[in-house]
Design a protein around this motif. Structure first.
Motif, short mmCIF file in Angstrom:
data_model
loop_
_atom_site.label_atom_id
_atom_site.label_comp_id
_atom_site.label_asym_id
_atom_site.label_seq_id
_atom_site.Cartn_x
_atom_site.Cartn_y
_atom_site.Cartn_z
N MET A 1 -44.89 101.87 35.38
CA MET A 1 -44.40 100.71 36.12
C MET A 1 -45.02 100.75 37.51
O MET A 1 -44.94 101.75 38.22
CB MET A 1 -42.87 100.75 36.24
CG MET A 1 -42.25 99.48 36.87
SD MET A 1 -42.38 99.39 38.65
CE MET A 1 -41.21 100.66 39.13
N VAL A 2 -45.70 99.65 37.86
CA VAL A 2 -46.28 99.52 39.19
C VAL A 2 -45.73 98.24 39.82
O VAL A 2 -45.68 97.19 39.17
CB VAL A 2 -47.82 99.46 39.15
CG1 VAL A 2 -48.39 99.24 40.56
CG2 VAL A 2 -48.39 100.74 38.55
N GLU A 3 -45.33 98.36 41.06
CA GLU A 3 -44.72 97.26 41.79
C GLU A 3 -45.39 97.16 43.15
O GLU A 3 -45.65 98.18 43.79
CB GLU A 3 -43.23 97.58 41.95
CG GLU A 3 -42.32 96.45 42.29
CD GLU A 3 -40.87 96.93 42.23
OE1 GLU A 3 -40.14 96.46 41.36
OE2 GLU A 3 -40.49 97.80 43.03
N GLY A 4 -45.68 95.94 43.57
CA GLY A 4 -46.33 95.78 44.86
C GLY A 4 -46.34 94.34 45.31
O GLY A 4 -45.85 93.44 44.60
N PRO A 5 -46.93 94.05 46.47
CA PRO A 5 -46.87 92.71 47.04
C PRO A 5 -47.82 91.70 46.41
O PRO A 5 -47.59 90.50 46.49
CB PRO A 5 -47.24 92.95 48.51
CG PRO A 5 -48.08 94.18 48.48
CD PRO A 5 -47.53 95.04 47.39
N ASP A 6 -48.89 92.19 45.75
CA ASP A 6 -49.90 91.27 45.21
C ASP A 6 -50.05 91.48 43.71
O ASP A 6 -50.36 92.60 43.27
CB ASP A 6 -51.24 91.51 45.90
CG ASP A 6 -52.33 90.60 45.37
OD1 ASP A 6 -53.12 91.05 44.52
OD2 ASP A 6 -52.37 89.43 45.79
N PRO A 7 -49.84 90.45 42.90
CA PRO A 7 -49.87 90.64 41.44
C PRO A 7 -51.20 91.13 40.89
O PRO A 7 -51.23 91.91 39.94
CB PRO A 7 -49.50 89.25 40.89
CG PRO A 7 -49.75 88.29 42.01
CD PRO A 7 -49.50 89.06 43.26
N GLU A 8 -52.31 90.68 41.49
CA GLU A 8 -53.62 91.12 41.00
C GLU A 8 -53.84 92.60 41.26
O GLU A 8 -54.36 93.33 40.41
CB GLU A 8 -54.72 90.28 41.64
CG GLU A 8 -54.73 88.83 41.17
CD GLU A 8 -55.90 88.04 41.74
OE1 GLU A 8 -56.72 88.65 42.46
OE2 GLU A 8 -55.99 86.84 41.45
N ARG A 9 -53.44 93.06 42.45
CA ARG A 9 -53.60 94.48 42.76
C ARG A 9 -52.63 95.34 41.94
O ARG A 9 -52.96 96.46 41.55
CB ARG A 9 -53.36 94.71 44.26
CG ARG A 9 -54.37 94.05 45.17
CD ARG A 9 -55.79 94.46 44.83
NE ARG A 9 -56.00 95.91 44.98
CZ ARG A 9 -57.10 96.53 44.58
NH1 ARG A 9 -58.07 95.85 43.97
NH2 ARG A 9 -57.23 97.84 44.75
N VAL A 10 -51.44 94.80 41.69
CA VAL A 10 -50.48 95.51 40.83
C VAL A 10 -51.07 95.69 39.43
O VAL A 10 -51.01 96.79 38.86
CB VAL A 10 -49.14 94.75 40.77
CG1 VAL A 10 -48.26 95.27 39.64
CG2 VAL A 10 -48.40 94.86 42.11
N GLU A 11 -51.63 94.62 38.88
CA GLU A 11 -52.25 94.70 37.55
C GLU A 11 -53.40 95.70 37.55
O GLU A 11 -53.52 96.53 36.63
CB GLU A 11 -52.76 93.32 37.15
CG GLU A 11 -53.50 93.26 35.82
CD GLU A 11 -52.58 93.44 34.63
OE1 GLU A 11 -53.06 93.87 33.57
OE2 GLU A 11 -51.38 93.14 34.76
#
Length: 367
Positions: A342-352
């Motif tokens: 599970m990765v969570e962060g402010p930007d969906p592209e960087r999270v992916e």
């Protein structure tokens, strides 16, 4: 004593309040019908500890190997009486009733198919039923808490005040607001936390960072546990806290129940909204959901994650990039040969991107 078709939290409640040594629920939970299993409750209404559950499971399999059949025994049925007792208890969680509200209920073709519509009508709501026609095989099939798309459409088409989706045994609840917003367990913990004002709310490592931030604005802490409602409840009891739950829709109101209860959750949310004179949309404002990506990697050989240097390097780089605006969680499944990321962060592209990098490192190390 046979309770008939009732929900898992009903079994927990009846076991605790009745003259019973234990309660046993046969359920597929949120899974297909062929995944039926057992949920066991002690007299205090709590699920058995892992060690006791494992011991019981081993003993059952030993008995199955040593006997050719079980003697037929008579059992008493108290179906109507037990169900009425449970519904009376639930009604007490909505003291002002639900008169004037239109509610769409998705019962997942499961255990709540009679109980939930009857209770909401008893409390004065206009009820629109969906997925309330179980045939023994269609439980959770394209409906319920894991498949809320059709419920959302129905809420908007009916102009309903809200919709509630339960899973097959109704220990989960996902809500749909009047505007069509999907409200998972994190949203429900926020609106209930704002109303109850505890010093902290208990959730799991899977709850969104947005919940932690929104609660902090209210001066409410967030305590995280391992995944599983039993671990949430254990921490609630240890910390003497009244509210906890999971993003998946298990929400525990300790004043009323020792288990996640989907019907109770929907009633409490509706009652809070009615008491505040606000909509569910209004009560969940200020919750910024951080993009979250979940990836599963199947492996052949399990190795300790902290011994996989390339994996640890990818995790550190992800944590360095996101800082306190993101989270990384990597763990092994307890039931399947899967590594869960599970990765969570402010930007969906960087999270992916980061989730895929970690997954590739695990795949290379364990395949």
């Amino acid at each position: 004593l046979l309770a008939g078709v009732v929900t898992t939290p009903a079994v927990a409640y009846l076991t605790k309040t009745g003259p019973f040594s234990a309660g046993l629920m046969i359920s597929a939970s949120h899974n297909p019908y062929h995944d039926n299993g057992l949920k066991v409750f002690a007299h205090d209404g709590l699920k058995l500890p892992d060690a006791e559950e494992l011991h019981m499971e081993r003993r059952i399999f030993q008995l199955l190997e040593s006997i050719s059949g079980l003697p037929a025994e008579e059992s008493m049925t108290g179906e109507d009486q037990l169900a009425d007792s449970y519904l009376d208890f639930l009604a007490s969680a909505a003291p002002n009733g639900l008169a004037g509200l239109t509610v769409v209920l998705d019962c997942a073709n499961g255990a709540a198919f009679r109980l939930a519509p009857a209770l909401f009508r008893r409390l004065g709501a206009r009820v629109v039923e969906t997925a309330c026609e179980p045939d023994g095989r269609n439980i959770n099939e394209g409906c319920g808490a894991l498949h809320v798309e059709s419920l959302r459409e129905r809420v908007l088409a009916e102009g309903a005040d809200f919709g509630a989706a339960f899973d097959g045994d109704a220990d989960r609840c996902i809500l749909i607001s009047r505007s069509g917003k999907v409200l998972d367990g994190d949203h429900i913990l926020l609106l209930a936390g704002r109303d109850m004002r505890p010093r902290a709310v208990v959730a799991t490592v899977m709850s969104n960072l947005g919940l932690e931030r929104a609660l902090a604005v209210e001066g409410i802490g967030l305590i995280r546990t391992a995944v599983g409602d039993r671990y949430v409840l254990e921490e609630m009891l240890k910390q003497k806290l009244p509210l906890g739950g999971e993003q998946s829709g298990h929400v525990i109101f300790r004043e009323w129940s020792t288990a996640g209860d989907g019907i109770l959750t929907a009633l409490r949310a509706a009652s809070i909204a009615r008491a505040c004179g606000a909509t569910l949309d209004e009560l969940t404002r200020g919750f910024h959901v951080y993009p979250q990506r979940l990836v599963n990697v199947r492996f052949r050989e399990k190795k300790p994650l902290d011994q996989l240097a390339p994996v640890q390097q990818e995790i550190r780089e992800t944590e360095r990039e996101f800082g306190d605006a993101g989270r990384v969680l990597v763990r092994f499944s307890g039931t399947e040969p899967l590594a869960r990321i599970m990765v969570e962060g402010p930007d969906p592209e960087r999270v992916e991107f980061r989730a895929r990098r970690i997954a590739a490192a695990i795949e290379a190390a364990l395949s």
